[in-house]
Write a protein that holds these residues in place. Structure first.
Motif, PDB file in Angstrom:
ATOM      1  N   TYR A  32       0.840  -1.190   0.000  1.00 58.34           N
ATOM      2  CA  TYR A  32       0.000   0.000   0.000  1.00 58.34           C
ATOM      3  C   TYR A  32       0.878   1.244   0.000  1.00 58.34           C
ATOM      4  CZ  TYR A  32      -3.621  -3.283   1.414  1.00 58.34           C
ATOM      5  OH  TYR A  32      -4.487  -4.337   1.465  1.00 58.34           O
ATOM      6  N   ILE A  36      -3.745   5.374   1.722  1.00 57.63           N
ATOM      7  CA  ILE A  36      -4.204   4.037   2.131  1.00 57.63           C
ATOM      8  C   ILE A  36      -3.211   3.422   3.109  1.00 57.63           C
ATOM      9  CG2 ILE A  36      -4.706   1.705   1.315  1.00 57.63           C
ATOM     10  CD1 ILE A  36      -5.760   2.942  -1.246  1.00 57.63           C
ATOM     11  N   ARG A  37      -1.930   3.631   2.881  1.00 59.79           N
ATOM     12  CA  ARG A  37      -0.912   3.089   3.782  1.00 59.79           C
ATOM     13  C   ARG A  37      -1.051   3.685   5.178  1.00 59.79           C
ATOM     14  NH1 ARG A  37       5.620   3.072   2.825  1.00 59.79           N
ATOM     15  NH2 ARG A  37       6.120   1.952   4.713  1.00 59.79           N
ATOM     16  N   ALA A  52      -0.871  -6.443   7.040  1.00 62.93           N
ATOM     17  CA  ALA A  52      -1.001  -5.943   5.669  1.00 62.93           C
ATOM     18  C   ALA A  52      -0.071  -6.755   4.772  1.00 62.93           C
ATOM     19  CB  ALA A  52      -0.623  -4.473   5.611  1.00 62.93           C
TER      20      ALA A  52
END
Length: 78
Positions: A32, A36-37, A52
């Motif tokens: 990501y 979003i990260r 993740a």
């Protein structure tokens, strides 16, 4: 004063250097990016069970160099 290093000590230093090279040969990259990260990282901090997906690669020159240093250091122990 004479600085003297034995074969076993040199072997130990080579094994440690090889271990560091192996550790540095692994590269991990998050899949990501951007906003979003940040959201994923915040969610991971709030709830410990989350993870993740990542992309992992190995730097071949460091990997094989580290293995060679460990092998040489091990041979010097005998």
């Amino acid at each position: 004063m004479d600085l003297c290093i034995t074969r076993q000590q040199l072997g130990l230093l080579l094994v440690v250097a090889g271990t560091v090279a192996l550790a540095l040969s692994v590269r991990v990259k998050s899949q990501y990016e951007g906003d979003i990260r940040k959201i994923v990282e915040k969610a991971k901090k709030e709830k410990r069970g989350l993870f993740a997906p990542t992309e992992t690669c190995i730097v071949h020159s460091l990997f094989w160099g580290g293995l060679a240093l460990i092998a040489i250091g091990t041979l010097l122990q005998w």
